[in-house]
Scaffold this active site. Structure first.
Site, PDB file in Angstrom:
ATOM      1  N   GLU A 168     -14.055 -22.315  -3.784  1.00  0.00           N
ATOM      2  CA  GLU A 168     -13.771 -21.964  -2.396  1.00  0.00           C
ATOM      3  C   GLU A 168     -14.396 -22.939  -1.394  1.00  0.00           C
ATOM      4  O   GLU A 168     -15.349 -22.595  -0.672  1.00  0.00           O
ATOM      5  CB  GLU A 168     -14.207 -20.519  -2.131  1.00  0.00           C
ATOM      6  CG  GLU A 168     -13.413 -19.539  -2.999  1.00  0.00           C
ATOM      7  CD  GLU A 168     -13.686 -18.074  -2.705  1.00  0.00           C
ATOM      8  OE1 GLU A 168     -14.609 -17.782  -1.913  1.00  0.00           O
ATOM      9  OE2 GLU A 168     -12.963 -17.217  -3.265  1.00  0.00           O
ATOM     10  N   GLU A 273      -9.382 -16.990 -10.032  1.00  0.00           N
ATOM     11  CA  GLU A 273     -10.285 -15.884  -9.698  1.00  0.00           C
ATOM     12  C   GLU A 273      -9.520 -14.739  -9.052  1.00  0.00           C
ATOM     13  O   GLU A 273      -8.662 -14.948  -8.185  1.00  0.00           O
ATOM     14  CB  GLU A 273     -11.388 -16.345  -8.735  1.00  0.00           C
ATOM     15  CG  GLU A 273     -12.424 -15.250  -8.461  1.00  0.00           C
ATOM     16  CD  GLU A 273     -13.535 -15.708  -7.542  1.00  0.00           C
ATOM     17  OE1 GLU A 273     -14.067 -16.813  -7.764  1.00  0.00           O
ATOM     18  OE2 GLU A 273     -13.868 -14.972  -6.597  1.00  0.00           O
TER      19      GLU A 273
END
Length: 430
Positions: A168, A273
């Protein structure tokens, strides 16, 4: 529904995951662990997990903050060393899982943050990027950090199928971000791959390790892919685009995944994820939640139907609070452990994933399915490497839905999807 056997551009199907986390002693009986770690035919209830996402050092689901090179100004990484969490927990668990699996596990490495001394904010958390510029000593040191990680794990006979460019990257651009993050813009990620990570990996003992960019939410696509993959210097080192499931409702799959695939079909899309219980309005562990099982199945089917070739869950197991998590970012997991009683609970999400990980073998190819009329059913169909066919069907409605599948090789297959159900049909074509 009718199957037309038109094979779409799907390279592989690595469904399922073993999510290896950090420092947490969630002991469950070894014999019982086989049931959800193993793909062995000796274990009747196995679901065949095949992908393992391994954090490089700490993440929010650690019990402390650390990296592998916390000595300041150590640009040669002479002090680089694996943590006790790796030596005592992650590595033994990975070795045990591999010993139980009938086929090699695909290990995937993701880093949350660089050491603080390499970052603009001097901290592992919060808003911060690498110091300097791509091609400079900080960026080259961070690339070398990846190589050192691969080298250390190789000493334990653990090799990695792929690594991501970092978990991220947009989080590290957010002021006061609460846990470990390393910020990149797509331009910065592009140049770091082209000038530092790609050449370092190519010159190492691991030139065939796949590089996956983004490792963030799909709402960033196709823009992020355009910036990075349009550059030939970066693109030659890259194999795929890693995607998280958070905020999937913001951007339709066809706009994000579909367009990215059509623009760059030579790069695969891979889910790295997902978890339930992350939203502020639906937080933490919910034992027995079928709604969350439906969320998993819906997302996996939607992703597969838009060219995703794999889907990775977040945590392999959590405790009853949804942790441990040093920043109290508690979520849900397919396996919930009650360590005091030495038992674990397999959630509905565990069985939801099983429909995919158990029946969609690596190398399966997606085929088109055409409904004869409008339906509330969601579905995805595959031809497996042995030529058999699998169709996975989700009914999120409150009504039973009767249907039949037509395959020209075998004729009509009548079936029924109960209200709020997930089912898999499989058949041989010869």
């Amino acid at each position: 529904m009718s199957g037309n056997k038109c094979i779409e551009n799907t390279r592989c199907c690595r469904l399922g995951s073993i999510r290896c986390r950090r420092s947490v002693d969630v002991s469950v009986p070894f014999q019982d662990m086989k049931e959800f770690l193993s793909g062995s035919s000796k274990v009747r209830n196995c679901i065949g997990y095949s992908v393992v996402r391994v954090p490089m050092a700490s993440c929010d689901f650690s019990t402390r903050l650390y990296t592998y090179a916390d000595t300041p100004e150590d640009y040669n990484l002479d002090s680089f060393t694996l943590a006790p969490e790796d030596i005592k927990m992650k590595i033994p668990l990975l070795q045990r899982a591999q010993s139980l699996s009938p086929r090699p596990l695909s290990l995937l490495a993701s880093a949350w943050t660089a050491p603080a001394w390499l970052k603009t904010n001097g901290a592992l958390t919060g808003k911060g990027s690498l110091k300097g510029q791509p091609g400079g000593k900080e960026h080259k040191t961070w690339a070398h950090y990846y190589i050192r990680f691969l080298e250390e794990y190789a000493k334990y006979n653990l090799t990695f199928w792929a690594l991501t460019t970092g978990n991220e990257p947009t989080a590290g651009k957010m002021t006061n971000y609460s846990f470990q993050a390393l910020g990149f813009t797509p331009e910065e990620q592009r140049d770091w791959v082209a000038m530092d990570l790609g050449p370092a990996l190519h010159a190492s003992s691991y030139p065939h390790t796949h590089v996956l960019i983004l490792d963030d939410n799909r709402l960033l696509l196709p823009y992020w892919a355009k910036v990075v993959l349009n550059d030939v210097h970066a693109g030659r080192y890259i194999h795929g685009v890693a995607v998280h499931w958070y905020m999937d409702k913001v951007v339709p799959a066809e706009i994000s995944l579909g367009i990215t695939h059509h623009l760059y079909p030579e790069y695969y899309l891979f889910g790295t994820e997902a978890c339930a219980g992350w939203s502020p309005t639906d937080r933490g562990v919910k034992l027995g939640s079928w709604s969350r099982a439906e969320q998993y199945a819906h997302d996996i089917i939607e992703d597969l139907n838009h060219y995703m070739v794999g889907w990775t869950d977040w945590n392999l197991a959590l405790d009853q609070t949804g942790g441990p998590n040093w920043v109290k970012n508690f979520v849900d997991s397919p396996v919930i452990v009650d360590a005091k009683r030495d038992v674990f609970y397999k959630q509905p999400t565990f069985y939801s994933m099983a429909h995919f990980s158990k029946f969609l073998l690596e190398g399966s190819q997606r085929v088109g399915v055409s409904p004869s009329r409008a339906t509330d059913l969601e579905y995805s169909a595959f031809i497996r490497p042995d030529g058999s066919v699998v169709i996975i069907i989700l009914n999120r409605s409150s009504s039973v839905i009767q249907f039949e599948v037509w395959d020209p090789a075998v004729g009509y297959i009548p079936s029924s999807a109960p209200a709020h159900s997930l089912l898999t049909l499989a058949w041989n074509t010869h």
